[in-house]
Scaffold this motif. Sequence first.
Motif, mmCIF file in Angstrom:
data_model
loop_
_atom_site.group_PDB
_atom_site.id
_atom_site.type_symbol
_atom_site.label_atom_id
_atom_site.label_comp_id
_atom_site.label_asym_id
_atom_site.label_seq_id
_atom_site.Cartn_x
_atom_site.Cartn_y
_atom_site.Cartn_z
ATOM 1 N N SER A 15 -73.985 36.099 73.873
ATOM 2 C CA SER A 15 -74.811 36.219 72.674
ATOM 3 C C SER A 15 -74.504 37.519 71.937
ATOM 4 O O SER A 15 -73.932 38.463 72.500
ATOM 5 N N LEU A 16 -74.948 37.584 70.664
ATOM 6 C CA LEU A 16 -74.794 38.820 69.885
ATOM 7 C C LEU A 16 -75.585 39.959 70.518
ATOM 8 O O LEU A 16 -75.152 41.117 70.482
ATOM 9 N N ALA A 17 -76.731 39.644 71.129
ATOM 10 C CA ALA A 17 -77.547 40.678 71.774
ATOM 11 C C ALA A 17 -76.798 41.314 72.933
ATOM 12 O O ALA A 17 -76.867 42.539 73.152
ATOM 13 N N THR A 18 -76.045 40.503 73.671
ATOM 14 C CA THR A 18 -75.258 41.033 74.787
ATOM 15 C C THR A 18 -74.141 41.932 74.284
ATOM 16 O O THR A 18 -73.891 43.013 74.841
ATOM 17 N N VAL A 19 -73.478 41.518 73.222
ATOM 18 C CA VAL A 19 -72.424 42.353 72.628
ATOM 19 C C VAL A 19 -73.012 43.699 72.176
ATOM 20 O O VAL A 19 -72.422 44.765 72.416
ATOM 21 N N ASP A 20 -74.177 43.635 71.557
ATOM 22 C CA ASP A 20 -74.817 44.864 71.086
ATOM 23 C C ASP A 20 -75.140 45.797 72.246
ATOM 24 O O ASP A 20 -74.958 47.019 72.146
ATOM 25 N N ARG A 21 -75.618 45.224 73.378
ATOM 26 C CA ARG A 21 -75.923 46.065 74.542
ATOM 27 C C ARG A 21 -74.664 46.744 75.078
ATOM 28 O O ARG A 21 -74.685 47.925 75.436
ATOM 29 N N VAL A 22 -73.570 46.028 75.115
ATOM 30 C CA VAL A 22 -72.314 46.607 75.616
ATOM 31 C C VAL A 22 -71.810 47.698 74.677
ATOM 32 O O VAL A 22 -71.416 48.787 75.114
ATOM 33 N N LEU A 23 -71.833 47.426 73.371
ATOM 34 C CA LEU A 23 -71.338 48.395 72.400
ATOM 35 C C LEU A 23 -72.151 49.689 72.418
ATOM 36 O O LEU A 23 -71.621 50.782 72.181
ATOM 37 N N ASN A 24 -73.446 49.573 72.713
ATOM 38 C CA ASN A 24 -74.319 50.745 72.687
ATOM 39 C C ASN A 24 -74.601 51.318 74.077
ATOM 40 O O ASN A 24 -75.413 52.241 74.217
ATOM 41 N N GLY A 25 -73.889 50.779 75.089
ATOM 42 C CA GLY A 25 -74.015 51.321 76.438
ATOM 43 C C GLY A 25 -75.388 51.152 77.050
ATOM 44 O O GLY A 25 -75.814 51.958 77.888
ATOM 45 N N ARG A 26 -76.120 50.093 76.647
ATOM 46 C CA ARG A 26 -77.465 49.893 77.174
ATOM 47 C C ARG A 26 -77.427 49.035 78.434
ATOM 48 O O ARG A 26 -76.501 48.226 78.632
ATOM 49 N N PRO A 27 -78.437 49.166 79.307
ATOM 50 C CA PRO A 27 -78.470 48.375 80.545
ATOM 51 C C PRO A 27 -78.846 46.920 80.272
ATOM 52 O O PRO A 27 -79.100 46.537 79.133
ATOM 53 N N GLY A 28 -78.888 46.136 81.348
ATOM 54 C CA GLY A 28 -79.316 44.745 81.222
ATOM 55 C C GLY A 28 -78.166 43.768 81.096
ATOM 56 O O GLY A 28 -78.392 42.598 80.764
ATOM 57 N N VAL A 29 -76.935 44.213 81.363
ATOM 58 C CA VAL A 29 -75.763 43.335 81.294
ATOM 59 C C VAL A 29 -75.050 43.372 82.646
ATOM 60 O O VAL A 29 -74.739 44.457 83.164
ATOM 61 N N ARG A 30 -74.806 42.186 83.232
ATOM 62 C CA ARG A 30 -74.107 42.130 84.511
ATOM 63 C C ARG A 30 -72.689 42.667 84.367
ATOM 64 O O ARG A 30 -72.077 42.540 83.306
ATOM 65 N N ALA A 31 -72.185 43.242 85.441
ATOM 66 C CA ALA A 31 -70.852 43.871 85.408
ATOM 67 C C ALA A 31 -69.785 42.876 84.981
ATOM 68 O O ALA A 31 -68.892 43.212 84.185
ATOM 69 N N VAL A 32 -69.858 41.633 85.488
ATOM 70 C CA VAL A 32 -68.840 40.647 85.146
ATOM 71 C C VAL A 32 -68.916 40.287 83.662
ATOM 72 O O VAL A 32 -67.879 40.072 82.999
ATOM 73 N N THR A 33 -70.131 40.218 83.124
ATOM 74 C CA THR A 33 -70.296 39.909 81.698
ATOM 75 C C THR A 33 -69.822 41.069 80.834
ATOM 76 O O THR A 33 -69.143 40.867 79.805
ATOM 77 N N ARG A 34 -70.172 42.295 81.251
ATOM 78 C CA ARG A 34 -69.712 43.475 80.512
ATOM 79 C C ARG A 34 -68.187 43.526 80.468
ATOM 80 O O ARG A 34 -67.588 43.813 79.428
ATOM 81 N N ALA A 35 -67.535 43.204 81.588
ATOM 82 C CA ALA A 35 -66.075 43.215 81.646
ATOM 83 C C ALA A 35 -65.491 42.179 80.698
ATOM 84 O O ALA A 35 -64.454 42.406 80.055
ATOM 85 N N ARG A 36 -66.158 41.000 80.592
ATOM 86 C CA ARG A 36 -65.680 39.956 79.701
ATOM 87 C C ARG A 36 -65.786 40.384 78.239
ATOM 88 O O ARG A 36 -64.871 40.146 77.439
#
Length: 354
Positions: A15-36
Amino acid sequence: MRPTVHDIAANAGVSLATVDRVLNGRPGVRAVTRARVEAAIRKLGFVRDVAAANLAKGRVYPLTFIVPHGENPFMRGLEREVLDAVDRSSFERTRISIVNVPPFNAGALVTAIDAAIADGVAGVAAVAVDAPEVAAAIARANTAGIPFVTLVSDLAASQRDHFCGVDNVAAGRTAGSLMARVLGTRTGPVAVLAGSMLVRDHRERLEGFRAVMAEAGGGRPVLDVLEGQDDPKLAGTLIAKCLKGNPDLVGIYSLGAGNGGLVAALAAAGRDNLCVIAHELTAPTRAGLESGLIDAVLNQDAGHEVRSAIRILRAKADGLPVVEAQERIRIDIFIRENLPPEGGEAGLSQPGEA
């Protein structure tokens, strides 16, 4: 077409929310998803527009300016320019605070820098004292990811990000060239009045001045530096003693402040036959020019330096390049015939600088 966050989300299957969390270094994203998501960013060549993102989020930049207190008119003018910036801060998205420290006091400056780091500011601008403990404090700011700009006096060997001020060696050479031209074939010693040799701008001005005096000064000796601590009373006392002890004196180069004392000492001694070069167009140096006791004043624009520091700190916080040509501070030369209107000393306009 530049890839967008929508392209990243589609490529990574998130989702766009997940992309936003990764771009802003926020928690709540699994390591495998962050890597993807990170793999999709690299694959698409996505480059984030940090400035635009900060604008969209309404980010405010807390900035700290550390300025010496005391009677130095130039520093008071610099502080007025910072206060003017505070008035503009609402629409420049900055929150500016001013911290005053004793002049030439490395320990107090270090304490102020460490306090700014602890506050988590977005940037620091300070008039530097050349001391190892100050360089170490700047390194701590660098480690904390806080951009640091030196004002007026540099600390080039430190980890500061930028220097907002004139080329002080060139300023000293300019003063030496002016003095050599005015004196012509007149011989005799030249005195130098400084604030303190603890600040690099005074040492660099002296370096440039001495070099030109040796090259084009007709062999005139440059006397030992008089350190007036930028205090007009002390400066006046030192100059009065120098005039009495050196009746053959032909020139004085005042490379710091305390010029109210210099002008008073010259007037009291009735010495209007000297070549006197000073720095910064302030009320005392203007009075010296108007009375003929000072021949020329080299000036730097405090307003340009403050505006430049703010632009640079914001650019560094956003990871954006600095426009070097816009941030170059020039040396202005004033004589009695080209004085600007009274009251314009603190922030003289600079072509090409907004």
